[in-house]
Design an enzyme around this catalytic site. Sequence first.
Site, PDB file in Angstrom:
ATOM      1  CD  GLU A  37      69.510  22.438  52.712  1.00 26.49           C
ATOM      2  OE1 GLU A  37      69.538  23.089  53.761  1.00 26.49           O
ATOM      3  OE2 GLU A  37      69.691  21.211  52.656  1.00 26.49           O
ATOM      4  CB  THR A  49      68.789  15.703  48.536  1.00 25.66           C
ATOM      5  OG1 THR A  49      69.138  16.873  47.805  1.00 25.66           O
ATOM      6  CG2 THR A  49      70.061  15.025  49.043  1.00 25.66           C
ATOM      7  N   GLY A  64      97.980  20.758  35.169  1.00 24.86           N
ATOM      8  CA  GLY A  64      97.313  19.708  34.391  1.00 24.86           C
ATOM      9  C   GLY A  64      96.783  18.580  35.269  1.00 24.86           C
TER      10      GLY A  64
HETATM   11  N1  CAA Z   1      61.061  32.092  59.608  1.00 22.27           N
HETATM   12  C1  CAA Z   1      59.735  32.179  59.887  1.00 22.27           C
HETATM   13  N2  CAA Z   1      58.842  32.695  59.006  1.00 22.27           N
HETATM   14  C2  CAA Z   1      59.304  33.108  57.825  1.00 22.27           C
HETATM   15  C3  CAA Z   1      60.672  33.046  57.479  1.00 22.27           C
HETATM   16  C4  CAA Z   1      61.563  32.504  58.422  1.00 22.27           C
HETATM   17  N3  CAA Z   1      62.838  32.406  58.178  1.00 22.27           N
HETATM   18  N4  CAA Z   1      60.823  33.543  56.244  1.00 22.27           N
HETATM   19  C5  CAA Z   1      59.609  33.920  55.828  1.00 22.27           C
HETATM   20  N5  CAA Z   1      58.691  33.654  56.785  1.00 22.27           N
HETATM   21  C6  CAA Z   1      57.261  33.936  56.775  1.00 22.27           C
HETATM   22  C7  CAA Z   1      57.028  35.448  56.694  1.00 22.27           C
HETATM   23  O1  CAA Z   1      57.013  36.032  57.976  1.00 22.27           O
HETATM   24  C8  CAA Z   1      55.681  35.508  56.019  1.00 22.27           C
HETATM   25  O2  CAA Z   1      54.663  35.244  56.953  1.00 22.27           O
HETATM   26  P1  CAA Z   1      53.503  36.318  57.262  1.00 22.27           P
HETATM   27  O3  CAA Z   1      52.838  36.610  55.958  1.00 22.27           O
HETATM   28  O4  CAA Z   1      52.641  35.629  58.249  1.00 22.27           O
HETATM   29  O5  CAA Z   1      54.205  37.532  57.806  1.00 22.27           O
HETATM   30  C9  CAA Z   1      55.703  34.317  55.073  1.00 22.27           C
HETATM   31  O6  CAA Z   1      56.663  33.412  55.591  1.00 22.27           O
HETATM   32  C10 CAA Z   1      56.042  34.682  53.662  1.00 22.27           C
HETATM   33  O7  CAA Z   1      57.305  35.304  53.701  1.00 22.27           O
HETATM   34  P2  CAA Z   1      57.766  36.333  52.625  1.00 22.27           P
HETATM   35  O8  CAA Z   1      56.706  37.363  52.399  1.00 22.27           O
HETATM   36  O9  CAA Z   1      59.113  36.793  53.037  1.00 22.27           O
HETATM   37  O10 CAA Z   1      57.820  35.405  51.330  1.00 22.27           O
HETATM   38  P3  CAA Z   1      58.579  35.667  49.990  1.00 22.27           P
HETATM   39  O11 CAA Z   1      57.895  34.849  48.979  1.00 22.27           O
HETATM   40  O12 CAA Z   1      58.779  37.109  49.712  1.00 22.27           O
HETATM   41  O13 CAA Z   1      60.077  35.112  50.254  1.00 22.27           O
HETATM   42  C11 CAA Z   1      61.752  33.472  50.574  1.00 22.27           C
HETATM   43  C12 CAA Z   1      60.387  34.017  50.987  1.00 22.27           C
HETATM   44  C13 CAA Z   1      62.764  33.859  51.636  1.00 22.27           C
HETATM   45  C14 CAA Z   1      62.242  33.949  49.233  1.00 22.27           C
HETATM   46  C15 CAA Z   1      61.495  31.971  50.554  1.00 22.27           C
HETATM   47  O14 CAA Z   1      60.551  31.655  49.547  1.00 22.27           O
HETATM   48  C16 CAA Z   1      62.732  31.144  50.357  1.00 22.27           C
HETATM   49  O15 CAA Z   1      63.497  30.926  51.289  1.00 22.27           O
HETATM   50  N6  CAA Z   1      62.948  30.635  49.121  1.00 22.27           N
HETATM   51  C17 CAA Z   1      64.017  29.695  48.850  1.00 22.27           C
HETATM   52  C18 CAA Z   1      63.532  28.289  49.058  1.00 22.27           C
HETATM   53  C19 CAA Z   1      64.641  27.319  49.281  1.00 22.27           C
HETATM   54  O16 CAA Z   1      65.555  27.566  50.045  1.00 22.27           O
HETATM   55  N7  CAA Z   1      64.529  26.160  48.628  1.00 22.27           N
HETATM   56  C20 CAA Z   1      65.447  25.126  48.856  1.00 22.27           C
HETATM   57  C21 CAA Z   1      64.796  23.807  48.614  1.00 22.27           C
HETATM   58  S1  CAA Z   1      65.169  22.595  49.777  1.00 22.27           S
HETATM   59  C22 CAA Z   1      66.643  21.881  49.298  1.00 22.27           C
HETATM   60  O17 CAA Z   1      67.372  22.346  48.483  1.00 22.27           O
HETATM   61  C23 CAA Z   1      66.931  20.660  50.065  1.00 22.27           C
HETATM   62  C24 CAA Z   1      67.827  19.685  49.432  1.00 22.27           C
HETATM   63  O18 CAA Z   1      67.359  18.717  48.873  1.00 22.27           O
HETATM   64  C25 CAA Z   1      69.300  19.787  49.608  1.00 22.27           C
END
Ligand code: CAA
Length: 379
Positions: free
Chosen positions: A363, A158, A340
């Site tokens: 997001e 974006t 419509g």
């Molecule tokens: N706050 C702090 N740390 C976090 C966290 C949070 N909310 N979520 C995860 N972490 C940390 C975890 O504690 C972990 O750290 P440690 O290993 O040190 O404990 C690490 O991050 C990895 O976390 P997970 O094991 O939970 O990772 P995962 O791969 O199983 O899942 C997920 C993580 C929640 C699925 C994440 O990958 C996610 O949010 N995915 C979606 C991504 C997203 O939202 N993309 C949007 C793109 S941006 C966009 O759209 C913008 C735009 O242009 C409009």
Amino acid sequence: MLFQLSEEQLMIQQAARDFAQNELKPGVIDRDEHQKFPAEQVKKLGELGFLGMMVAEKYGGSGLDALSYVLVMEELSKVDASASVVISVNNSLVCYGLEAYGSDFQKEKYLTPLASGQKIGAFCLSEPEAGSDATSQHTTAEDKGDYYLLNGTKNWITNGSTASTYLVIAQTHPELKHKGINAFIVEKGMPGFTLGPKENKMGIRGSDTHSLMFDDVKVPKENRIGEDGFGFRFAMKTLEGGRIGIAAQALGIAAGAYELALAYAKQRKSFGKPISDHQAIAFKLADMATQIEAARMLVYKAAWLKDQGLSYTLAGSMAKLYASKVAMDVTVEAVQVHGGYGFVKEYHVERLMRDAKITQIYEGTSEIQQLVISREILK
Ligand code: CAA
């Protein structure tokens, strides 16, 4: 709990409502049709202080709370979600990320022009093969001593072409997986940084979405945000606030469609009376109003928690999950109420229906919100 907005919040809400009606509405159909970025309108939103709403005044921001920000997002999104996504990304992903985690140098150099509306920012996490699975970053940032060498591709960005400042997530130490990821500030014009073509989207067609290519881009070391390996946590923390902004966008899209359906139902007659006098329509309106109010409570609560300095991981994901579903459901019903007329562009609801869909995708998809919520409630 106090369910009342302050004087200041009411004034900000009214300013955003007026702006949406007077400045966004007139050209919104044309911008959607021709995929035109609302450049003039975004410039004015910057002058109103809406591009760095929660940033401290010393960095060019408005120093407001998150609740004021969601009120603005809601009002702008009732009319033009293409403009509101620019506001959302700049405020919650870029400015928030820099203010919360940037160095003094980064705040001075990059945050101030972004928060004061002189420049626009972009947040670059998604890749061709890393959308929901955000830890699988293929973009690399090789440590070369006093700079990093950035290589890779980002997708669905974006503000892709209109931004000047890009927060780019990349892998520095693949062996450390997510703990080896970093976040960098990349400037438009850095050699080796190029833009892919603009995406031709179903909704939010006025916003510019591009892929970005990095080919041996030299990023100065002082442009890394936080400690080495902080990038994934940076992205997650930043996205938590971003989700509240998109939840407010979804709420606004739903509320905008509902307001149009309500007005239409009162003036359109069938079988000798306004269609709002038919229970089939009145009950639809009742359901829409109830869903919107429930979504509003979740969105405002998430913003309120953020303002109190309390955890909003769960509340933000719940707000986004629910408000984006309400946006889809309500916009479909708003088209139905219009019959419509709802199917043609002049009546706005078909655009709102198309715009609603992205709120269930960007997001973090609805499924990602379910994952975050289930982890939070089960831990
Ligand atoms: N706050 C702090 N740390 C976090 C966290 C949070 N909310 N979520 C995860 N972490 C940390 C975890 O504690 C972990 O750290 P440690 O290993 O040190 O404990 C690490 O991050 C990895 O976390 P997970 O094991 O939970 O990772 P995962 O791969 O199983 O899942 C997920 C993580 C929640 C699925 C994440 O990958 C996610 O949010 N995915 C979606 C991504 C997203 O939202 N993309 C949007 C793109 S941006 C966009 O759209 C913008 C735009 O242009 C409009």
